[in-house]
Design an enzyme around this catalytic site. Structure first.
Site, short mmCIF file in Angstrom:
data_model
loop_
_atom_site.label_atom_id
_atom_site.label_comp_id
_atom_site.label_asym_id
_atom_site.label_seq_id
_atom_site.Cartn_x
_atom_site.Cartn_y
_atom_site.Cartn_z
N GLY A 51 0.80 -1.22 0.00
CA GLY A 51 0.00 0.00 0.00
C GLY A 51 0.83 1.26 0.00
O GLY A 51 1.99 1.29 0.42
N SER A 52 0.23 2.34 -0.48
CA SER A 52 0.86 3.66 -0.41
C SER A 52 0.78 4.18 1.02
O SER A 52 0.08 3.64 1.88
CB SER A 52 0.14 4.63 -1.36
OG SER A 52 0.23 4.18 -2.69
N GLY A 53 1.49 5.27 1.26
CA GLY A 53 1.47 5.90 2.58
C GLY A 53 2.67 5.57 3.45
O GLY A 53 2.72 5.99 4.61
N HIS A 54 3.63 4.81 2.90
CA HIS A 54 4.76 4.36 3.71
C HIS A 54 6.11 4.80 3.17
O HIS A 54 7.14 4.25 3.56
CB HIS A 54 4.75 2.83 3.79
CG HIS A 54 3.52 2.25 4.38
ND1 HIS A 54 3.10 2.54 5.66
CD2 HIS A 54 2.60 1.38 3.87
CE1 HIS A 54 1.99 1.87 5.92
NE2 HIS A 54 1.66 1.17 4.84
N ASP A 107 -1.61 -8.50 0.51
CA ASP A 107 -0.39 -8.57 -0.28
C ASP A 107 -0.08 -10.01 -0.67
O ASP A 107 0.27 -10.31 -1.81
CB ASP A 107 0.79 -7.98 0.50
CG ASP A 107 0.60 -6.52 0.84
OD1 ASP A 107 -0.14 -5.84 0.13
OD2 ASP A 107 1.19 -6.07 1.83
N HIS A 216 0.32 0.39 10.31
CA HIS A 216 -0.96 0.97 9.89
C HIS A 216 -1.77 1.48 11.08
O HIS A 216 -2.94 1.84 10.93
CB HIS A 216 -1.80 -0.06 9.14
CG HIS A 216 -1.11 -0.67 7.97
ND1 HIS A 216 -0.56 -1.93 8.00
CD2 HIS A 216 -0.85 -0.18 6.74
CE1 HIS A 216 0.00 -2.20 6.83
NE2 HIS A 216 -0.16 -1.15 6.05
#
Length: 332
Positions: A51-54, A107, A216
């Site tokens: 996921g994005s955001g990392h 994932d 998260h």
């Protein structure tokens, strides 16, 4: 942000515009990116994703001596199987592809499907999931643990193995050895806010902290009053060392990772304490990495990762690497 729904796509557009000499799209939707110079004939491909955001995880580690391609999901959401397949196909140079990613259900499912499709098309694949977060499951259920900042060490060592020409079996074996040799644990001080909902991922009182927080915002091991930097460092180090059987004369690498909103100065205060503790134990810190290596949007907090080194992992860790987000010279 402009539109929360467009956030992940606009981030990728900006990165592609900023670094065209390093990265290119491997699909019409820009959800798979690959090194601009890939594939290199005869070299094992390394594919990651999530996921994005990392940032800089995951796409920040696509580069020389690192990963070959990446599949990108929405914020805190798994990449699609289509994106994973596009990344695998872009990374394939005839020597097979290792898929290396964090141990999360979405994932795993989407990479498994993509690998099945790739193998049906004649691309040999293997998969290794990083599961370094000691707070997320006990040692007897280590395979259930989450993958967090220890991913950095996996990218670094596996990328170096592929760069020197190792075949797929050897590269995969290196990845598994890193997974066995790295442990991490984090602490959260303030939450991140999901762009599409505008809501924080968790809540804390004014003087509270969450020990063992997930990347998260998953619940940690316990919540308690705010501790000093030295106390935080001690608790995280005491959690990660025992399973690695670190003792006098061990050689390790240490990562103090900021989660997005913690000043770099505070990370160095924590590393100072870790170094003092390890020196007293006669443990050699071969390399220290301090900074933001795996973030969670604007979450305040940090994590500590320790990699126990053998001679080969030391050499692989020392090898040069470069991406738009990480660079290391060869200091061997």
């Amino acid at each position: 942000m402009n539109s929360p729904e467009a956030f992940a796509d606009e981030v990728v557009e900006g990165i592609l515009a900023a670094y065209p000499e390093s990265l290119r799209s491997a699909g019409a939707a820009n959800r798979a990116l690959v090194r601009a110079d890939a594939p290199t004939p005869g070299k094992v491909g390394i594919v990651t994703g999530g996921g994005s955001g990392h940032l800089p995880v995951f796409l920040g580690y696509v580069g020389s001596g690192l990963a070959t391609a990446v599949a990108i999901g929405n914020v805190f959401s798994a990449q699609s199987s289509d994106a994973a397949l596009a990344a695998i196909e872009a990374a394939d140079a005839g020597a097979g592809v290792l898929c290396l990613y964090g141990n999360y259900t979405g994932d795993r499912l989407n990479f498994d499907l993509a690998c099945d499709l790739a193998q049906a098309n004649g691309i040999r694949t293997t998969s290794v999931r990083v599961a370094d977060d000691v707070a997320s499951a006990p040692a007897d259920r280590a395979s259930e643990r989450r993958g967090v900042a220890g991913l950095f060490f996996a990218y670094k060592c596996v990328g170096a193995a592929a760069e020197r020409g190792d075949d797929l079996d050897k590269v995969t074996a290196v990845a598994r050895r890193v997974v066995e040799s790295v442990r991490s644990m984090g602490v959260g001080l303030a939450p991140s806010i999901l762009p599409t909902s505008g809501k924080p991922t968790f809540s804390l009182g004014e003087n509270e902290m969450e020990i063992g927080i997930g990347i998260h915002g998953e619940p940690g091991q316990r919540r308690g009053e705010l501790l000093s930097a030295d106390e935080v460092a001690d608790q995280l180090l005491d959690a990660v060392l025992p399973e690695l059987e670190v003792s006098a004369e061990s050689r390790i690498a240490v990562l103090v990772n900021g989660l997005g909103a913690t000043p770099p100065e505070e990370l160095y205060v924590v590393y100072r304490r870790l170094h003092q503790r390890l020196e007293k134990m006669d443990v050699t810190v071969h390399r220290a990495y301090v900074g933001e290596y795996a973030t969670s949007l604007e979450m305040a907090g940090l994590s500590v990762s320790v990699l126990r080194l053998d001679e080969e992992l030391k050499q692989l860790l020392d090898a040069p690497a470069h991406s738009p987000f990480f660079s290391q010279r060869d200091l061997r």
